[in-house]
Design a protein around this motif. Structure first.
Motif, PDB file in Angstrom:
ATOM      1  N   THR A  88       5.583   6.611   1.027  1.00  0.00           N
ATOM      2  CA  THR A  88       5.653   5.952  -0.273  1.00  0.00           C
ATOM      3  C   THR A  88       4.466   6.396  -1.124  1.00  0.00           C
ATOM      4  O   THR A  88       3.549   7.046  -0.621  1.00  0.00           O
ATOM      5  N   SER A  90       2.098   4.389  -2.650  1.00  0.00           N
ATOM      6  CA  SER A  90       0.913   3.657  -2.234  1.00  0.00           C
ATOM      7  C   SER A  90       0.634   3.881  -0.752  1.00  0.00           C
ATOM      8  O   SER A  90       1.547   3.876   0.075  1.00  0.00           O
ATOM      9  N   ALA A  93       1.961   0.648   1.226  1.00  0.00           N
ATOM     10  CA  ALA A  93       3.352   0.181   1.284  1.00  0.00           C
ATOM     11  C   ALA A  93       4.088   0.558   2.565  1.00  0.00           C
ATOM     12  O   ALA A  93       4.911  -0.220   3.050  1.00  0.00           O
ATOM     13  N   SER A  94       3.824   1.715   3.131  1.00  0.00           N
ATOM     14  CA  SER A  94       4.583   2.155   4.313  1.00  0.00           C
ATOM     15  C   SER A  94       3.697   2.374   5.532  1.00  0.00           C
ATOM     16  O   SER A  94       4.091   3.059   6.473  1.00  0.00           O
ATOM     17  N   ALA A 126      -2.767  -1.265  -5.504  1.00  0.00           N
ATOM     18  CA  ALA A 126      -2.404  -2.077  -4.341  1.00  0.00           C
ATOM     19  C   ALA A 126      -3.650  -2.603  -3.643  1.00  0.00           C
ATOM     20  O   ALA A 126      -3.693  -3.769  -3.227  1.00  0.00           O
TER      21      ALA A 126
END
Length: 181
Positions: A88, A90, A93-94, A126
């Motif tokens: 991803t 960010s 995020a993953s 983030a």
């Protein structure tokens, strides 16, 4: 005092290929600045964390086996350094990056890498949303143009740094960050 980690995002050979091809870029010397930050961070006993982008599609330049997905020299992980593989924009995020950082008591991130208008921006925002203090050395990030939109690298960088510095990160430069370690 905040415990810090240097985060190196997506400094993979595809970025070097873009530079070698003469793509309009800001901070083409970012790899040297990132290497200097990593050396200084390691010398002070700080953590260096590597985040790399991989795609599942075997035809992608970011597939794990593709030459473009391999790390640049400035992103070579030393034994014991964490390497996170993301799919991803960010870095959070993953991956389980946030849990990794929190487990080590890290509250401050020095964010470097590529690409400024994409994965660096997503990660900085983030990180801020997750409660990390973020320092962004503006000369240790690599940014490129968006020719299909008629936007040059400098234009994108100015707007991106303006937005990130207004609400998400403390803007600095590599030399100042090294001096503060």
């Amino acid at each position: 005092m905040s415990k810090s980690a240097l985060l190196i995002i997506d400094m993979q050979m595809d970025m070097q290929a873009r530079l070698d091809a003469g793509r309009d870029a800001v901070n083409p010397d970012a790899p040297a600045k990132i290497a200097a930050l990593a050396t200084a961070c390691r010398a002070m006993g700080g953590e260096v964390v590597h985040v790399r982008h991989h795609e599942a599609d075997p035809a992608s330049g970011f597939h794990a086996d593709a030459p473009g997905a391999q790390p640049m020299q400035c992103d070579t992980a030393l034994p014991g350094e964490a390497v996170f593989i993301k799919s991803t924009s960010s870095a959070f995020a993953s991956t389980d990056l946030a849990a990794h950082l929190r487990a080590r008591g890290i509250t401050r991130l020095i964010v470097t890498g590529a690409v400024l208008g994409f994965c660096v921006t997503s990660t900085v925002r983030a990180a801020c949303d997750l409660g990390f203090q973020v320092v962004l050395p503006t000369d240790a990030v690599l940014g490129f143009d968006l020719p299909m939109m008629g936007l040059g690298a400098e234009q994108i960088a100015a707007v991106t740094f303006g937005l990130l510095g207004a609400d998400f990160a403390t803007l600095s430069d590599a030399a100042s960050v090294i001096a503060d370690l």
